[in-house]
Design an enzyme around this catalytic site. Structure first.
Site, mmCIF file in Angstrom:
data_model
loop_
_atom_site.group_PDB
_atom_site.id
_atom_site.type_symbol
_atom_site.label_atom_id
_atom_site.label_comp_id
_atom_site.label_asym_id
_atom_site.label_seq_id
_atom_site.Cartn_x
_atom_site.Cartn_y
_atom_site.Cartn_z
ATOM 1 C CE1 TYR A 52 21.145 -14.502 -30.973
ATOM 2 C CE2 TYR A 52 23.193 -15.051 -32.062
ATOM 3 C CZ TYR A 52 22.354 -14.122 -31.513
ATOM 4 O OH TYR A 52 22.727 -12.791 -31.511
ATOM 5 C CG HIS A 110 22.134 -11.923 -25.757
ATOM 6 N ND1 HIS A 110 21.867 -13.143 -26.303
ATOM 7 C CD2 HIS A 110 21.982 -11.031 -26.762
ATOM 8 C CE1 HIS A 110 21.580 -13.003 -27.589
ATOM 9 N NE2 HIS A 110 21.633 -11.725 -27.887
HETATM 10 N N1 LIG Z 1 23.745 -9.044 -29.418
HETATM 11 C C1 LIG Z 1 22.550 -8.910 -29.927
HETATM 12 O O1 LIG Z 1 21.606 -8.490 -29.224
HETATM 13 C C2 LIG Z 1 22.308 -9.265 -31.358
HETATM 14 C C3 LIG Z 1 21.088 -8.937 -31.971
HETATM 15 C C4 LIG Z 1 20.902 -9.285 -33.313
HETATM 16 C C5 LIG Z 1 21.931 -9.912 -34.016
HETATM 17 N N2 LIG Z 1 23.101 -10.254 -33.391
HETATM 18 C C6 LIG Z 1 24.207 -10.936 -34.139
HETATM 19 O O2 LIG Z 1 24.519 -10.151 -35.272
HETATM 20 C C7 LIG Z 1 24.514 -10.986 -36.434
HETATM 21 C C8 LIG Z 1 24.180 -10.197 -37.687
HETATM 22 O O3 LIG Z 1 22.935 -9.558 -37.563
HETATM 23 P P1 LIG Z 1 21.604 -10.061 -38.324
HETATM 24 O O4 LIG Z 1 21.729 -11.489 -38.671
HETATM 25 O O5 LIG Z 1 20.476 -9.620 -37.465
HETATM 26 O O6 LIG Z 1 21.527 -9.140 -39.608
HETATM 27 P P2 LIG Z 1 22.528 -8.695 -40.806
HETATM 28 O O7 LIG Z 1 23.804 -9.430 -40.717
HETATM 29 O O8 LIG Z 1 22.535 -7.208 -40.799
HETATM 30 O O9 LIG Z 1 21.710 -9.141 -42.068
HETATM 31 C C9 LIG Z 1 21.491 -10.504 -42.375
HETATM 32 C C10 LIG Z 1 20.659 -10.544 -43.635
HETATM 33 O O10 LIG Z 1 21.401 -9.963 -44.713
HETATM 34 C C11 LIG Z 1 21.430 -10.863 -45.818
HETATM 35 N N3 LIG Z 1 22.747 -10.665 -46.442
HETATM 36 C C12 LIG Z 1 23.958 -10.939 -45.904
HETATM 37 N N4 LIG Z 1 24.944 -10.607 -46.757
HETATM 38 C C13 LIG Z 1 24.338 -10.111 -47.869
HETATM 39 C C14 LIG Z 1 24.826 -9.613 -49.096
HETATM 40 N N5 LIG Z 1 26.130 -9.545 -49.345
HETATM 41 N N6 LIG Z 1 23.925 -9.200 -50.026
HETATM 42 C C15 LIG Z 1 22.579 -9.275 -49.778
HETATM 43 N N7 LIG Z 1 22.054 -9.731 -48.626
HETATM 44 C C16 LIG Z 1 22.934 -10.142 -47.670
HETATM 45 C C17 LIG Z 1 21.247 -12.229 -45.216
HETATM 46 O O11 LIG Z 1 20.640 -13.102 -46.146
HETATM 47 P P3 LIG Z 1 21.347 -14.487 -46.600
HETATM 48 O O12 LIG Z 1 21.593 -15.264 -45.322
HETATM 49 O O13 LIG Z 1 20.337 -15.116 -47.490
HETATM 50 O O14 LIG Z 1 22.604 -14.121 -47.307
HETATM 51 C C18 LIG Z 1 20.278 -11.942 -44.073
HETATM 52 O O15 LIG Z 1 18.944 -11.892 -44.534
HETATM 53 C C19 LIG Z 1 23.460 -12.048 -36.063
HETATM 54 O O16 LIG Z 1 23.485 -13.145 -36.942
HETATM 55 C C20 LIG Z 1 23.864 -12.337 -34.645
HETATM 56 O O17 LIG Z 1 24.993 -13.192 -34.617
HETATM 57 C C21 LIG Z 1 23.302 -9.919 -32.081
#
Ligand SMILES: NC(=O)c1ccc[n+]([C@@H]2O[C@H](COP(=O)([O-])OP(=O)(O)OC[C@H]3O[C@@H](n4cnc5c(N)ncnc54)[C@H](OP(=O)(O)O)[C@@H]3O)[C@@H](O)[C@H]2O)c1
Length: 280
Positions: A52, A110
């Site tokens: 990241y 990862h």
């Molecule tokens: N291990 C892996 O392979 C892998 C892969 C992908 C992700 N990850 C990890 O998982 C974490 C979370 O996944 P993600 O970032 O892909 O997606 P997510 O958490 O499912 O969604 C993030 C999105 O949701 C919005 N959001 C958050 N809270 C909200 C709410 N209460 N109401 C409306 N919208 C909301 C955020 O916008 P705003 O920021 O504008 O609020 C952002 O656009 C990542 O940040 C990362 O640390 C790991």
């Protein structure tokens, strides 16, 4: 840890909060501010990754909050290009330098990259880094049961956590069952399915109205009731607070079932099947 977030115990005895905070795409000064805000609002489990390019941002955020290092659970992840033993050891050290930390609480592989087939070597490096005190708890992401069975067979050590894509449209029932039977904690990445479909889904919207909660709170509560540690990412202080305020209500069985039924065999957001997908 905090008054609001319950803790769960991993198979190696470490305790972590039942909900965490994702940091993908949070970086630079703005990102450090957002992460520091999340910590100030009560988030204690922070998820980052070498790939990241924001371990430095996480380290900067930690210096901006008054919360002590001991209260926090900081996670990073080993990229696929560093799976050989020597490279993995150096990457873990580099991860620590980037964040200016002495240790990570959690360090995860990862992706298994099964075609490359070096994840057992990488795992041995994590096992040793834990012995050397660089990591407190070791786990994986995106590992299928067959990958974890091999880790156990060849090293005798199962991961404490497996972080997998998990949301109402891809609920990973079989994978979660395997985790439960083997004492591996499930962590949910993209728990809100990146805020696309969940916010327009009629079933979830109706359930949210019934409990007078937001869609996000309903989805995150659903993860919690499945025993999965969700790590929602939000840059917004308001939404960060909203996302951790899920411990004052319970979804009934009918609503859990209605949410479970939203899953689809092709529900992965970007078709990232760990059996064939590789990330470096
Ligand atoms: N291990 C892996 O392979 C892998 C892969 C992908 C992700 N990850 C990890 O998982 C974490 C979370 O996944 P993600 O970032 O892909 O997606 P997510 O958490 O499912 O969604 C993030 C999105 O949701 C919005 N959001 C958050 N809270 C909200 C709410 N209460 N109401 C409306 N919208 C909301 C955020 O916008 P705003 O920021 O504008 O609020 C952002 O656009 C990542 O940040 C990362 O640390 C790991």
């Amino acid at each position: 840890m905090t008054n609001q977030i319950p803790e769960i115990k991993l198979n190696d005895g470490m305790r972590i909060p039942a909900i965490g905070f994702g940091t993908y795409k949070l970086w630079g000064n703005e990102g450090a501010g957002a992460i520091a805000n999340a910590i100030d609002h009560g988030h204690r489990l922070i998820d980052s990754a070498y790939n990241y390019e924001n371990e430095g941002t996480v380290g900067a955020a930690l210096k901006r909050t008054a919360v002590s290092r001991e209260e926090l659970r900081i996670t990073s992840k080993l990229p696929g290009r560093y799976h050989t033993y020597d490279k993995a050891v150096k990457a873990i050290q580099e991860s620590l330098y980037r964040a200016d930390l002495d240790y990570y609480d959690l360090y995860l592989i990862h992706w298994p990259n099964p075609i490359q087939d070096q994840y057992v070597e990488a795992w041995q490096a994590l096992i040793d880094a834990k012995k050397w005190g660089l990591i407190r708890s070791i786990g994986v992401c995106n590992f299928l049961p067959e990958h974890m069975e091999r880790l156990e067979k060849e090293t005798g050590v199962l991961p404490s956590i497996n972080q997998v894509e998990l949301h109402p449209f891809f609920n990973q029932e079989e994978q979660r069952k395997w985790h439960e039977e083997h004492g591996v904690t499930t962590e949910s990445w993209s728990p809100l399915a990146r805020a696309n479909e969940v916010f327009t889904n009629d079933t979830i919207k109706e359930i949210a109205a019934k409990y007078s909660k937001t869609v996000s709170q309903i989805v995150l509560r659903w993860h919690y009731q499945h025993g999965a540690v969700a790590i929602p990412k939000s840059a917004s202080p308001k939404r960060q607070l909203e996302n951790m305020s899920i411990f004052d209500f319970t979804l009934d069985d009918a609503d859990m079932t209605a949410m479970n039924n939203l899953t689809r065999p092709d529900g992965r957001m970007n078709d990232l099947d760990p059996a064939v997908y590789e990330e470096f």
